[in-house]
Enzyme design. Structure first.
Site, PDB file in Angstrom:
ATOM      1  N   GLY A 156     -11.528  10.952   0.043  1.00  0.00           N
ATOM      2  CA  GLY A 156     -10.272  11.650   0.335  1.00  0.00           C
ATOM      3  C   GLY A 156      -9.148  11.262  -0.619  1.00  0.00           C
ATOM      4  N   SER A 182       5.308   2.873   7.185  1.00  0.00           N
ATOM      5  CA  SER A 182       6.151   4.056   6.963  1.00  0.00           C
ATOM      6  C   SER A 182       7.532   3.957   7.613  1.00  0.00           C
ATOM      7  CB  SER A 182       5.426   5.313   7.447  1.00  0.00           C
ATOM      8  OG  SER A 182       4.293   5.525   6.642  1.00  0.00           O
ATOM      9  N   GLY A 212     -14.597   6.757  -7.573  1.00  0.00           N
ATOM     10  CA  GLY A 212     -14.549   7.218  -6.189  1.00  0.00           C
ATOM     11  C   GLY A 212     -14.321   8.716  -6.118  1.00  0.00           C
ATOM     12  N   GLY A 250      -2.162  -0.802  -5.071  1.00  0.00           N
ATOM     13  CA  GLY A 250      -1.725   0.509  -4.586  1.00  0.00           C
ATOM     14  C   GLY A 250      -0.464   0.495  -3.730  1.00  0.00           C
ATOM     15  N   ARG A 261     -20.253   6.514  -6.590  1.00  0.00           N
ATOM     16  CA  ARG A 261     -21.564   5.956  -6.242  1.00  0.00           C
ATOM     17  C   ARG A 261     -22.523   7.084  -5.886  1.00  0.00           C
ATOM     18  NH1 ARG A 261     -21.201   1.796  -1.367  1.00  0.00           N
ATOM     19  NH2 ARG A 261     -20.584   3.736  -0.342  1.00  0.00           N
ATOM     20  N   LYS A 290      -5.642  13.219   9.009  1.00  0.00           N
ATOM     21  CA  LYS A 290      -5.223  14.011   7.845  1.00  0.00           C
ATOM     22  C   LYS A 290      -5.927  15.374   7.775  1.00  0.00           C
ATOM     23  CE  LYS A 290      -3.860  10.132   4.893  1.00  0.00           C
ATOM     24  NZ  LYS A 290      -3.976   9.529   3.562  1.00  0.00           N
ATOM     25  N   MET A 310      -6.219   1.246  -5.729  1.00  0.00           N
ATOM     26  CA  MET A 310      -5.411   1.878  -4.674  1.00  0.00           C
ATOM     27  C   MET A 310      -5.259   0.979  -3.452  1.00  0.00           C
ATOM     28  SD  MET A 310      -6.254   5.872  -4.503  1.00  0.00           S
ATOM     29  CE  MET A 310      -6.262   6.913  -5.954  1.00  0.00           C
TER      30      MET A 310
END
Ligand code: NDP
Length: 272
Positions: free
Chosen positions: A130, A16, A127, A239, A152, A66, A215
């Site tokens: 999150g 970042s 998936g 991703g 899954r 998060k 991703m």
């Protein structure tokens, strides 16, 4: 100088600071952007300390904070609310804190920037963790024909489907996907690639897709990408563009400017 930061634990791997300084350079903005290692159960205090500085305008939040960030802010965007997770915080002019989840917009913007339209497409989202939660609303916003969430653990997919609630959204277990089904775009939001594993779905599903998106990203193509390439899927993506896209959306939220993605993406790719 306006100050920003990313909070995480660990944090040394975070791209970042590089990404945001590159965005700032695009606009000739002078900003400070720090990577801050916070104690695992101490996000609230670390954030409060950072925002004591009146020049602190906003921050990003990565694992494992998060959810704590979602609880800390005063209000949540719809994406952050559905995800129960915040990756971007902005200090508003009235001093309150807004929480956003920009992962989904990052994914959508990455695809659109590559001229991959989602409207009227049949999307399979693998998936229901999150990352999947964060992308559902922005994906639905592109008005795809359908989105099937396949996980899954089937119950997790069903729960996400109920929470997001849309007519063109359905959910099932990975094992319930039939090889005769056809999807235009398959997005792998599972962490399976990190363990060098493939989600257990039929090759026919993958071979029939126009676009495969994993991703996960890294120096090398992931196992899922290699598998799709071997099945001659025309477009296979990782991703990294989503990472840059979510950062660009954070920058836009903070500074009302839309950074260009591809220069930063190319720079970052070289550094992997
Ligand atoms: P979570 O831990 O919340 O969820 C993991 C998901 O992966 C679950 O749905 C889980 O299924 C599934 N899964 C794990 N292993 C397997 C496997 N072997 N086969 C099938 N399914 C599997 O993780 P997140 O959702 O937060 O993140 C998922 C991935 O997305 C991570 O690898 C992360 O790096 C990436 N990511 C990338 C971003 C980017 O900017 N590029 C942004 C955010 C995330 P089950 O529920 O059955 O356990």
């Amino acid at each position: 100088m306006d100050k920003y930061a990313v909070f995480g634990n660990p944090i040394c791997q975070s791209k970042s600071p590089i990404i945001h300084q590159s965005f700032a350079a695009q606009f000739g903005d002078s900003i400070s952007y720090q990577a801050i290692l916070a104690d695992k159960d101490d996000f609230a205090q670390a954030a409060a300390r950072f925002f004591l500085d009146p020049q602190a305008r906003g921050c990003n939040v990565t694992l494992p904070f998060k959810q704590q960030a979602a609880a800390w802010v005063d209000k949540l965007s719809p994406e952050a609310e559905l995800a129960g997770a915040v990756n971007t915080i902005k200090r508003e002019v009235d001093g309150s804190f807004s929480g956003y989840n920009t992962d989904g917009i990052g994914l959508v913007n990455d695809l659109l920037a590559r001229d991959i339209q989602l409207s009227a497409k049949r999307i399979l989202l693998l998936g229901a963790g999150g990352a999947a939660r964060g992308v559902i609303h922005p994906l639905l916003g592109q008005q795809p024909a359908i989105i099937t969430i396949a996980n899954r653990s089937k119950e997790k997919a069903k729960t996400l489907c109920q929470l997001a609630s849309a007519n063109n959204l359905s959910a099932c277990g990975l094992a319930e996907l039939e090889q005769s089904q056809r999807f235009d775009i398959i997005i792998n939001s599972t962490s399976a690639s990190l363990d060098n594993q493939l989600p257990a779905i039929a090759d026919q599903l993958i071979a029939g897709a126009e676009v495969i998106y994993d991703m996960v990203y890294g120096k090398e193509d992931t196992i899922f990408m290699r598998h799709a390439e071997a099945l001659d899927v025309p477009v296979v993506l990782d991703g990294l563009g989503m990472l840059v896209g979510q950062a660009a959306q954070s920058y836009k939220i903070w500074r009302a400017k839309q950074p260009e993605l591809f220069t930063v993406l190319a720079q970052l790719r070289k550094q992997l």
